[in-house]
Design a protein around this motif. Sequence first.
Motif, PDB file in Angstrom:
ATOM      1  N   GLU A  89     -70.089 110.498 -37.122  1.00 21.86           N
ATOM      2  CA  GLU A  89     -69.511 109.630 -36.097  1.00 21.86           C
ATOM      3  C   GLU A  89     -69.975 109.972 -34.697  1.00 21.86           C
ATOM      4  O   GLU A  89     -70.262 109.078 -33.912  1.00 21.86           O
ATOM      5  CB  GLU A  89     -67.983 109.711 -36.163  1.00 21.86           C
ATOM      6  N   GLU A 137     -54.363 111.485 -46.615  1.00 23.13           N
ATOM      7  CA  GLU A 137     -53.099 111.537 -45.887  1.00 23.13           C
ATOM      8  C   GLU A 137     -52.125 110.510 -46.443  1.00 23.13           C
ATOM      9  O   GLU A 137     -50.956 110.789 -46.636  1.00 23.13           O
ATOM     10  CB  GLU A 137     -53.323 111.250 -44.397  1.00 23.13           C
ATOM     11  N   VAL A 173     -61.221 105.970 -45.833  1.00 21.90           N
ATOM     12  CA  VAL A 173     -61.469 107.086 -44.933  1.00 21.90           C
ATOM     13  C   VAL A 173     -60.320 108.082 -44.958  1.00 21.90           C
ATOM     14  O   VAL A 173     -60.480 109.267 -44.832  1.00 21.90           O
ATOM     15  CB  VAL A 173     -61.704 106.580 -43.500  1.00 21.90           C
ATOM     16  N   ARG A 174     -59.166 107.589 -45.195  1.00 18.18           N
ATOM     17  CA  ARG A 174     -58.035 108.508 -44.976  1.00 18.18           C
ATOM     18  C   ARG A 174     -57.013 108.430 -46.091  1.00 18.18           C
ATOM     19  O   ARG A 174     -55.816 108.607 -45.880  1.00 18.18           O
ATOM     20  CB  ARG A 174     -57.392 108.163 -43.658  1.00 18.18           C
ATOM     21  N   ARG A 204     -59.309 105.128 -33.741  1.00 15.94           N
ATOM     22  CA  ARG A 204     -59.676 103.970 -32.921  1.00 15.94           C
ATOM     23  C   ARG A 204     -58.541 102.966 -32.767  1.00 15.94           C
ATOM     24  O   ARG A 204     -58.560 102.133 -31.870  1.00 15.94           O
ATOM     25  CB  ARG A 204     -60.910 103.275 -33.501  1.00 15.94           C
ATOM     26  N   ASN A 205     -57.544 103.060 -33.649  1.00 25.57           N
ATOM     27  CA  ASN A 205     -56.429 102.125 -33.551  1.00 25.57           C
ATOM     28  C   ASN A 205     -55.306 102.637 -32.666  1.00 25.57           C
ATOM     29  O   ASN A 205     -54.314 101.954 -32.474  1.00 25.57           O
ATOM     30  CB  ASN A 205     -55.878 101.829 -34.946  1.00 25.57           C
ATOM     31  N   PHE A 234     -63.085 110.828 -32.997  1.00 23.55           N
ATOM     32  CA  PHE A 234     -63.800 110.318 -34.161  1.00 23.55           C
ATOM     33  C   PHE A 234     -63.067 109.069 -34.652  1.00 23.55           C
ATOM     34  O   PHE A 234     -62.020 109.158 -35.291  1.00 23.55           O
ATOM     35  CB  PHE A 234     -63.885 111.385 -35.244  1.00 23.55           C
ATOM     36  N   ASP A 235     -63.627 107.916 -34.334  1.00 29.98           N
ATOM     37  CA  ASP A 235     -62.947 106.647 -34.538  1.00 29.98           C
ATOM     38  C   ASP A 235     -62.440 106.431 -35.956  1.00 29.98           C
ATOM     39  O   ASP A 235     -61.343 105.950 -36.163  1.00 29.98           O
ATOM     40  CB  ASP A 235     -63.901 105.495 -34.198  1.00 29.98           C
ATOM     41  N   TYR A 236     -63.287 106.757 -36.920  1.00 31.04           N
ATOM     42  CA  TYR A 236     -62.930 106.422 -38.298  1.00 31.04           C
ATOM     43  C   TYR A 236     -62.354 107.596 -39.046  1.00 31.04           C
ATOM     44  O   TYR A 236     -62.423 107.671 -40.266  1.00 31.04           O
ATOM     45  CB  TYR A 236     -64.137 105.838 -39.029  1.00 31.04           C
ATOM     46  N   MET A 237     -61.828 108.544 -38.303  1.00 29.63           N
ATOM     47  CA  MET A 237     -61.060 109.596 -38.950  1.00 29.63           C
ATOM     48  C   MET A 237     -59.625 109.431 -38.461  1.00 29.63           C
ATOM     49  O   MET A 237     -59.395 108.951 -37.360  1.00 29.63           O
ATOM     50  CB  MET A 237     -61.612 110.972 -38.566  1.00 29.63           C
ATOM     51  N   SER A 238     -58.663 109.828 -39.294  1.00 24.16           N
ATOM     52  CA  SER A 238     -57.276 109.716 -38.863  1.00 24.16           C
ATOM     53  C   SER A 238     -57.042 110.689 -37.716  1.00 24.16           C
ATOM     54  O   SER A 238     -57.810 111.628 -37.517  1.00 24.16           O
ATOM     55  CB  SER A 238     -56.343 110.032 -40.024  1.00 24.16           C
ATOM     56  N   ASN A 253     -51.436 109.301 -39.175  1.00 28.71           N
ATOM     57  CA  ASN A 253     -52.255 108.733 -40.242  1.00 28.71           C
ATOM     58  C   ASN A 253     -53.064 107.510 -39.831  1.00 28.71           C
ATOM     59  O   ASN A 253     -53.732 106.905 -40.661  1.00 28.71           O
ATOM     60  CB  ASN A 253     -51.376 108.384 -41.438  1.00 28.71           C
ATOM     61  N   SER A 254     -52.996 107.160 -38.564  1.00 26.52           N
ATOM     62  CA  SER A 254     -53.776 105.997 -38.122  1.00 26.52           C
ATOM     63  C   SER A 254     -55.195 106.421 -37.799  1.00 26.52           C
ATOM     64  O   SER A 254     -55.442 107.559 -37.398  1.00 26.52           O
ATOM     65  CB  SER A 254     -53.156 105.402 -36.872  1.00 26.52           C
ATOM     66  N   PHE A 255     -56.106 105.486 -37.966  1.00 29.21           N
ATOM     67  CA  PHE A 255     -57.451 105.716 -37.479  1.00 29.21           C
ATOM     68  C   PHE A 255     -57.388 105.980 -35.984  1.00 29.21           C
ATOM     69  O   PHE A 255     -56.656 105.295 -35.262  1.00 29.21           O
ATOM     70  CB  PHE A 255     -58.318 104.472 -37.692  1.00 29.21           C
ATOM     71  N   THR A 279     -49.686 101.885 -39.885  1.00 26.31           N
ATOM     72  CA  THR A 279     -51.132 101.827 -39.956  1.00 26.31           C
ATOM     73  C   THR A 279     -51.598 100.384 -39.894  1.00 26.31           C
ATOM     74  O   THR A 279     -50.953  99.478 -40.388  1.00 26.31           O
ATOM     75  CB  THR A 279     -51.645 102.454 -41.250  1.00 26.31           C
TER      76      THR A 279
END
Lengths: 263, 415
Positions: free
Chosen positions: B245, B396, B392-393, A160-161, A100-104, A156-158, B406
């Motif tokens: 998504e 966290e 979105v996050r 997709r990143n 899920f790209d836009y979830m961490s 904690n990164s998206f 990030t």
Amino acid sequence: MSAQESERAGETILDLEGVTKRFLGLVAVDNVSFEVKRGEVFALIGPNGAGKTTLFNCITGMFPPSEGRVSFDGRDITGYKPHRVAFLGIARTFQNIRVFDYMSALDNVRLGQHSRMHAQIWDAILKTPKARREEAEVTERAHELLRFVGIERYANSFARNLPYGAQRRLEIARALATTPRLLLLDEPAAGFNPQEKVELMKLVEKIRAQDVTVFLIEHDMRVVMGASSRIVVLDHGIKIAEGTPQEVRSDAKVIEAYLGKSA
Amino acid sequence: MIATLRDPKRLRAKLRQWSRDPYMVVYGVLFVAAVIFPPLASFATGTSTLTGLAADAGVWVLLAIGLNVVVGFAGLLDLGYAAFFAIGAYTYALLASAQLRSSPLHQAVHLPFWVLLFLAMFVAASAGAILGAPTLRLRGDYLAIVTLGFGEIVPRVFRNDPGHWTGGINAIGGIDQPTIPVCLDGPWSQGDDFKLQFGAVNCSFSLSDPTAYYVLMVILIIACVILVTNLQISRLGRAWAAVREDEVAAAAMGVNTRNIKLLAFGIGAAFSGFGGAYYGAKLSLVSPDNFDFTVSITVLVMVVLGGMGNIPGVILGALAVYFLEFKFLTDLPRNAAALANQVGLQGLLAPNAATSWPGLEDFVGRLNFLVLGLILVLMMLLRPQGILPSRVRAQELKAEGAADDTVFDARAGQT
């Protein structure tokens, strides 16, 4: 769970009987039968377009097989919806990564635990102590799983990143979060360099050591040979060989399917 | 929560944490504005008309919060949202007026507002579930068209008045005003209405003084914001995000996508039922004309313009669009005429039959929707992600304060 699972090692966990999938005129999978034993690393190989992913889709309920039966742990799951299959204990990853790209990364793994959580709508709306406790547990377990696959620093990164390799690992962590007994990996090493492939196979072995049966699709014969205990070879939807890596490697039909007929 | 409030140290830490969180700051500013608005408005204009307008804006805020659950969280395009609004309003209108006396029931029903508020919510949510069950297997555009159809059918059914239940085109009038429940009704109340005097502010539910409605609306919105925020960060909110998504992957991870979408639909509808009951009470009149397609679209515009999926953004969007449509544009012709008067262009004011000039005020009035459209187009061009796009996050990040590895995501929050 694990003690019970390891006691029953060697039993059939997944049983395919005459599974056929037709798309209009095209027969993608043709009367394929085999068994996956509990506690092994089982591999499905075959050239491009052999019907490997179609077979995975039939098992996980993405679409039902046209004919045949799929049983998991003694229960007929043919035609079950994907979420029910997942709930029963089959998790999967996808060939083309579908995180899920836009979830961490953390949220991806927490989502994997969705079907094991018990918070109902009222718990969610009112944030009851039960829901808070459960959420804390789930977060804790998600961190553990990220650590297990070795990408905790991206928590904690998206998604997709994340680098490509980390996304593959994230998908595995997300699948493990559903507490599966059988894990289907669809070309987990695709796009990896040899070094990364070795590391991935180490991870697969680690997963198997947790008493999760692993069933993987792989393109690269060398990867599969080292890691898996038994292999099924699919070509044009038909099972052409089954056996240990050594047996399969020396099988004339397999060589033909991979290298072409010698003139 | 209460322990936090009691301990000054923890309270200070909490406040500091909030002051760093831009969304908490937005909430804070909105709350302060909501509190000082009525006295300020009545001081400035001498009437409580503006307070009444603000209370009406609150209905739209509720609707936008509800639609945001469907469109922003679960990613289901719902173009018939007004239907649930209508169902909520008619539930209240039928069960709190004399209407049912002239219906086949021959007996007027007057249930208390507070019961009906929740009943309307429940009825609307059920309607959402009933509509959703067969249609939510559709995706994207197809679902949008089905909901569009539903949004057209429901007001039309109320208008056509099958079996003489809804009063049809005559609408339902004389709807009961809310009263404060007896248990809260003390010596300060005079008669059956709740009357409470805060200096110049008279808190009673009457059509002539909307302050009490305003207070009620602020309380409702605060409650809804808290509940929806809880939902968003819960197991269900996460499942919605996943379904939005990648539905296939979500299903493979054990999410029952049909149920989770149905839930989003039901909860979204519940909010409009809530808003509908309030709207019926405030206006004391429920007519099928109040729920046409433009209502659905306006709410959708509020959600998209505010920032899909982000509750404070959606609230700002609702307030902005409401102000634009119901205050700025309705006053525009008058203001334009006044301006023309001041700069010495009185010649433009009078209509001229020879050149078929309708007069400035009339002319500007005709341009209303053009102006609205231009403003919307401009806003979407300049800020496609909405006034306040979704984070979105943040959960966290807030919990751990880890912003080191990030990467800022330019695509985040866009549709």
